[in-house]
Scaffold this motif. Structure first.
Motif, PDB file in Angstrom:
ATOM      1  N   GLY A 115      14.613  19.009  32.014  1.00 48.36           N
ATOM      2  CA  GLY A 115      13.798  19.494  30.905  1.00 48.36           C
ATOM      3  C   GLY A 115      14.173  20.857  30.367  1.00 48.36           C
ATOM      4  O   GLY A 115      13.511  21.360  29.459  1.00 48.36           O
ATOM      5  N   ALA A 116      15.220  21.496  30.900  1.00 54.38           N
ATOM      6  CA  ALA A 116      15.628  22.824  30.434  1.00 54.38           C
ATOM      7  C   ALA A 116      16.609  22.713  29.276  1.00 54.38           C
ATOM      8  O   ALA A 116      17.515  21.873  29.291  1.00 54.38           O
ATOM      9  N   GLN A 117      16.444  23.587  28.285  1.00 61.83           N
ATOM     10  CA  GLN A 117      17.286  23.571  27.100  1.00 61.83           C
ATOM     11  C   GLN A 117      18.427  24.581  27.225  1.00 61.83           C
ATOM     12  O   GLN A 117      18.246  25.675  27.762  1.00 61.83           O
ATOM     13  N   PHE A 118      19.595  24.199  26.710  1.00 59.53           N
ATOM     14  CA  PHE A 118      20.770  25.068  26.716  1.00 59.53           C
ATOM     15  C   PHE A 118      21.722  24.580  25.640  1.00 59.53           C
ATOM     16  O   PHE A 118      21.420  23.629  24.918  1.00 59.53           O
ATOM     17  N   ALA A 119      22.866  25.233  25.510  1.00 60.67           N
ATOM     18  CA  ALA A 119      23.832  24.847  24.484  1.00 60.67           C
ATOM     19  C   ALA A 119      25.246  25.030  25.022  1.00 60.67           C
ATOM     20  O   ALA A 119      25.457  25.627  26.090  1.00 60.67           O
ATOM     21  N   VAL A 120      26.217  24.517  24.278  1.00 59.72           N
ATOM     22  CA  VAL A 120      27.628  24.711  24.619  1.00 59.72           C
ATOM     23  C   VAL A 120      28.368  25.244  23.401  1.00 59.72           C
ATOM     24  O   VAL A 120      27.974  24.991  22.252  1.00 59.72           O
ATOM     25  N   TRP A 121      29.419  25.983  23.679  1.00 56.79           N
ATOM     26  CA  TRP A 121      30.221  26.611  22.631  1.00 56.79           C
ATOM     27  C   TRP A 121      31.688  26.333  22.888  1.00 56.79           C
ATOM     28  O   TRP A 121      32.218  26.615  23.951  1.00 56.79           O
ATOM     29  N   GLN A 122      32.346  25.737  21.876  1.00 53.09           N
ATOM     30  CA  GLN A 122      33.789  25.509  21.892  1.00 53.09           C
ATOM     31  C   GLN A 122      34.421  26.568  21.007  1.00 53.09           C
ATOM     32  O   GLN A 122      34.247  26.542  19.786  1.00 53.09           O
ATOM     33  N   PRO A 123      35.133  27.519  21.578  1.00 54.25           N
ATOM     34  CA  PRO A 123      35.602  28.663  20.788  1.00 54.25           C
ATOM     35  C   PRO A 123      36.563  28.288  19.677  1.00 54.25           C
ATOM     36  O   PRO A 123      37.433  27.420  19.838  1.00 54.25           O
ATOM     37  N   GLY A 124      36.360  28.966  18.541  1.00 52.34           N
ATOM     38  CA  GLY A 124      37.329  28.958  17.456  1.00 52.34           C
ATOM     39  C   GLY A 124      37.866  30.368  17.357  1.00 52.34           C
ATOM     40  O   GLY A 124      38.527  30.857  18.258  1.00 52.34           O
ATOM     41  N   THR A 125      37.535  31.050  16.272  1.00 53.82           N
ATOM     42  CA  THR A 125      37.943  32.451  16.161  1.00 53.82           C
ATOM     43  C   THR A 125      37.086  33.370  17.033  1.00 53.82           C
ATOM     44  O   THR A 125      37.483  34.503  17.305  1.00 53.82           O
ATOM     45  N   THR A 126      35.924  32.871  17.460  1.00 53.62           N
ATOM     46  CA  THR A 126      35.055  33.647  18.350  1.00 53.62           C
ATOM     47  C   THR A 126      35.073  33.037  19.741  1.00 53.62           C
ATOM     48  O   THR A 126      34.551  31.933  19.951  1.00 53.62           O
ATOM     49  N   ARG A 127      35.671  33.746  20.698  1.00 53.73           N
ATOM     50  CA  ARG A 127      35.745  33.241  22.070  1.00 53.73           C
ATOM     51  C   ARG A 127      34.397  33.306  22.758  1.00 53.73           C
ATOM     52  O   ARG A 127      34.053  32.439  23.570  1.00 53.73           O
ATOM     53  N   GLY A 128      33.646  34.382  22.434  1.00 51.56           N
ATOM     54  CA  GLY A 128      32.366  34.567  23.089  1.00 51.56           C
ATOM     55  C   GLY A 128      31.875  35.981  22.879  1.00 51.56           C
ATOM     56  O   GLY A 128      32.317  36.683  21.959  1.00 51.56           O
ATOM     57  N   LEU A 129      30.971  36.410  23.719  1.00 46.80           N
ATOM     58  CA  LEU A 129      30.431  37.758  23.643  1.00 46.80           C
ATOM     59  C   LEU A 129      31.524  38.783  23.883  1.00 46.80           C
ATOM     60  O   LEU A 129      32.484  38.532  24.620  1.00 46.80           O
ATOM     61  N   ASP A 130      31.368  39.953  23.278  1.00 45.09           N
ATOM     62  CA  ASP A 130      32.354  41.015  23.477  1.00 45.09           C
ATOM     63  C   ASP A 130      32.215  41.677  24.836  1.00 45.09           C
ATOM     64  O   ASP A 130      33.208  42.149  25.413  1.00 45.09           O
ATOM     65  N   VAL A 131      30.989  41.735  25.340  1.00 43.26           N
ATOM     66  CA  VAL A 131      30.705  42.467  26.585  1.00 43.26           C
ATOM     67  C   VAL A 131      29.709  41.673  27.419  1.00 43.26           C
ATOM     68  O   VAL A 131      28.736  41.135  26.891  1.00 43.26           O
ATOM     69  N   VAL A 132      29.960  41.597  28.724  1.00 40.92           N
ATOM     70  CA  VAL A 132      28.974  41.110  29.685  1.00 40.92           C
ATOM     71  C   VAL A 132      29.014  42.026  30.898  1.00 40.92           C
ATOM     72  O   VAL A 132      29.949  42.807  31.071  1.00 40.92           O
ATOM     73  N   THR A 133      27.963  41.954  31.703  1.00 40.27           N
ATOM     74  CA  THR A 133      27.859  42.661  32.993  1.00 40.27           C
ATOM     75  C   THR A 133      27.585  44.157  32.868  1.00 40.27           C
ATOM     76  O   THR A 133      26.897  44.724  33.696  1.00 40.27           O
TER      77      THR A 133
END
Length: 258
Positions: A115-133
């Protein structure tokens, strides 16, 4: 600890769906020091939450009918269309069909069998977040479902996770997930849902001082749902809700410099 290597199966994006994006930007700006950068008129009010010019999250209006304000965590999927098929085959639900986001990438949104909602991302020009941690950015992700063992195979088949159990607290077990490729550290935890609560994914944001952050949450109209507590070897954390009810956690990790 999360990294920006973004191997398949790792969290690589997150965004907040809000009924009032301006108010939400102000709240999170007061709590974390973030600024809001619009993605442009063609993006329908969607934009980027940034720290020192680097994207740490995103924010946009609620687009799904009947949806509540919430943070959505995205996981790297090399093939979003194949992921959607896997979700359906393994008891999940496709809430948003795969689609391109301009040339930035391709996404889809799902609900797992618990029952938990989430999503997936297949990178194009944007790989992901610039910063984590780093302080002020995404530091951890955690899943709360009625039966953690019932969703392990789902996420293993979908995201290629390796699953292990580690002791946690007084006789408890914490389920840790890591990616199958590369030397990626652990990327998510799975916990049993508390009675009366709803299944959900919870993002943790790193902060230099958990207690000082909670003061800003309260001053901005948010709510502290779980007061700050210490966990040996992990750090000090708390769970909050923003003024519209979207849940998030803050943590001052033991192994992250302030």
């Amino acid at each position: 600890m999360l990294t920006t290597d973004f191997f398949p199966g790792a969290p690589n994006w997150l965004d907040l769906g809000s009924p009032d994006t301006e108010a939400s930007a102000d709240f999170y700006g007061s709590v974390f020091g973030w600024t809001f950068q619009s993605a442009g008129p063609e993006a329908g009010g969607y934009g980027f939450l940034q720290q020192s010019g680097k994207t740490v999250a995103a924010l946009g209006p609620i687009t799904e009918a009947g949806a509540s304000p919430a943070w959505t965590i995205y996981f790297h999927a090399p093939d979003v269309d194949a992921a959607a098929k896997t979700v359906t085959e393994h008891g999940g639900t496709v809430r948003v069909e795969p689609g391109d986001v301009f040339d930035a990438g391709r996404m889809a949104a799902f609900t797992d069998p618990g029952g938990a909602q989430f999503a997936v991302w297949q990178p194009g020009t944007t790989r992901g977040l610039d910063v984590v941690t780093e302080p002020g950015s995404l530091g951890w992700t955690e899943l709360y479902v009625p039966d953690p063992s019932a969703v392990r195979d789902f996420y293993t088949d979908l995201l290629g996770w390796n699953i292990k159990e580690v002791p946690f607290g007084d006789g408890m077990t914490y389920v840790l997930a890591s990616t199958a490729q590369g030397e990626q550290p652990d990327v998510a935890g799975i916990m049993p849902l508390q009675p009366g609560d709803s299944p959900h994914w919870l993002p943790y944001f790193e902060v230099p001082d958990t207690d000082a952050t909670l003061i800003r949450v309260d001053a901005g109209g948010g709510t502290v749902l779980l007061p700050a507590m210490d966990v040996d070897g992990i750090g000090r954390f708390a769970v909050c809700a923003d003024p519209h009810g979207a849940r998030f956690a803050v943590i001052t990790s033991s192994d992250v410099p302030a």
